[in-house]
Design a protein around this motif. Sequence first.
Motif, PDB file in Angstrom:
ATOM      1  N   LEU A 129       0.827  -1.209   0.000  1.00  0.00           N
ATOM      2  CA  LEU A 129       0.000   0.000   0.000  1.00  0.00           C
ATOM      3  C   LEU A 129       0.862   1.260   0.000  1.00  0.00           C
ATOM      4  N   ALA A 130       1.864   1.280   0.876  1.00  0.00           N
ATOM      5  CA  ALA A 130       2.750   2.449   0.934  1.00  0.00           C
ATOM      6  C   ALA A 130       3.468   2.652  -0.391  1.00  0.00           C
ATOM      7  N   GLY A 131       3.912   1.559  -1.008  1.00  0.00           N
ATOM      8  CA  GLY A 131       4.599   1.650  -2.289  1.00  0.00           C
ATOM      9  C   GLY A 131       3.685   2.130  -3.401  1.00  0.00           C
ATOM     10  N   THR A 132       2.431   1.742  -3.327  1.00  0.00           N
ATOM     11  CA  THR A 132       1.461   2.218  -4.309  1.00  0.00           C
ATOM     12  C   THR A 132       1.327   3.736  -4.232  1.00  0.00           C
ATOM     13  N   ASP A 133       1.248   4.257  -3.017  1.00  0.00           N
ATOM     14  CA  ASP A 133       1.148   5.711  -2.878  1.00  0.00           C
ATOM     15  C   ASP A 133       2.403   6.398  -3.411  1.00  0.00           C
ATOM     16  N   ARG A 134       3.565   5.819  -3.159  1.00  0.00           N
ATOM     17  CA  ARG A 134       4.809   6.458  -3.619  1.00  0.00           C
ATOM     18  C   ARG A 134       4.821   6.614  -5.143  1.00  0.00           C
ATOM     19  N   ALA A 192     -11.321   3.533  -6.204  1.00  0.00           N
ATOM     20  CA  ALA A 192      -9.928   3.960  -6.324  1.00  0.00           C
ATOM     21  C   ALA A 192      -9.588   5.097  -5.360  1.00  0.00           C
ATOM     22  N   LYS A 193     -10.460   6.065  -5.228  1.00  0.00           N
ATOM     23  CA  LYS A 193     -10.167   7.209  -4.361  1.00  0.00           C
ATOM     24  C   LYS A 193      -9.977   6.760  -2.923  1.00  0.00           C
ATOM     25  N   ARG A 194     -10.846   5.904  -2.442  1.00  0.00           N
ATOM     26  CA  ARG A 194     -10.730   5.408  -1.070  1.00  0.00           C
ATOM     27  C   ARG A 194      -9.464   4.569  -0.892  1.00  0.00           C
ATOM     28  N   HIS A 195      -9.176   3.749  -1.899  1.00  0.00           N
ATOM     29  CA  HIS A 195      -7.975   2.911  -1.839  1.00  0.00           C
ATOM     30  C   HIS A 195      -6.715   3.773  -1.775  1.00  0.00           C
ATOM     31  N   LEU A 196      -6.662   4.806  -2.573  1.00  0.00           N
ATOM     32  CA  LEU A 196      -5.488   5.681  -2.589  1.00  0.00           C
ATOM     33  C   LEU A 196      -5.354   6.474  -1.288  1.00  0.00           C
ATOM     34  N   PHE A 198      -6.250   5.381   1.643  1.00  0.00           N
ATOM     35  CA  PHE A 198      -5.727   4.431   2.622  1.00  0.00           C
ATOM     36  C   PHE A 198      -4.250   4.174   2.368  1.00  0.00           C
ATOM     37  N   ALA A 199      -3.860   4.097   1.099  1.00  0.00           N
ATOM     38  CA  ALA A 199      -2.447   3.902   0.768  1.00  0.00           C
ATOM     39  C   ALA A 199      -1.613   5.083   1.260  1.00  0.00           C
ATOM     40  N   ARG A 200      -2.123   6.295   1.078  1.00  0.00           N
ATOM     41  CA  ARG A 200      -1.404   7.488   1.532  1.00  0.00           C
ATOM     42  C   ARG A 200      -1.282   7.495   3.059  1.00  0.00           C
TER      43      ARG A 200
END
Length: 231
Positions: A129-134, A192-196, A198-200
């Motif tokens: 998740l953290a890597g997705t946000d990066r 997608a918005k909620r997923h992002l 949470f990733a952030r």
Amino acid sequence: MTAVVTGVRAAVWAALGTVRDPELDEPLTDLGFVARCEVSEAGHAVVRLRLPTYFCAPNFAFLMVADAYDAVAGVPGLTGLDIRLDDHFASDVINRGVAARQGFVASFEGEAADELDTLRYDFVRKAVLAGTDRVCRSLGRDPASLTLGDVPPGPDLDRLRARRRELGLPAEDGDPLLLDPATGRAVPAADAKRHLAFARLTRTSMEANSGVCRGMLRARYALTGEEEGTG
């Protein structure tokens, strides 16, 4: 120190650099968690690990020490290996258990009910998740419909692919950029918005914890910036 010993020591240090703090997803060598790394002329390696506080969670500590042992044990040229965690309330139990290759439950007999595989996977999912946000932060496009191949090459993308592969998740160019790390399914555009978000949140939490741990380690051992990560 001979050139051979210097080379083996460098290989041991490189092996330790592949070991990550399970919660922070950063190498032990970058975090300053390796206090000592030596190799004798006879090829015997001595590694001493440390943590920011005396009461760091024993399950996290056990994972770190066991992973370090496994990584260094595979270095060619070693004739012996002594890896220990210092200055921790459970260091004696952890060190004995890791040296005997007993596992967490056997090491903490009567106190631990399960091995740490589930915990490890939970941390890697957070790292995904953290890597997705990066990688998404640098994109100028809506990531909902993108694949990994749409992301510009770089270390953040490489790191994300590696974490996904650790979980057996799709990690090739044609695979979706946004996926649920628990199921491996693509995230629907509507979510997608909620997923992002949470990733952030996951990334910022991990980075904040990393900063706290680094600061506590410096204070505990009176380290300067130059002394961190030198082994």
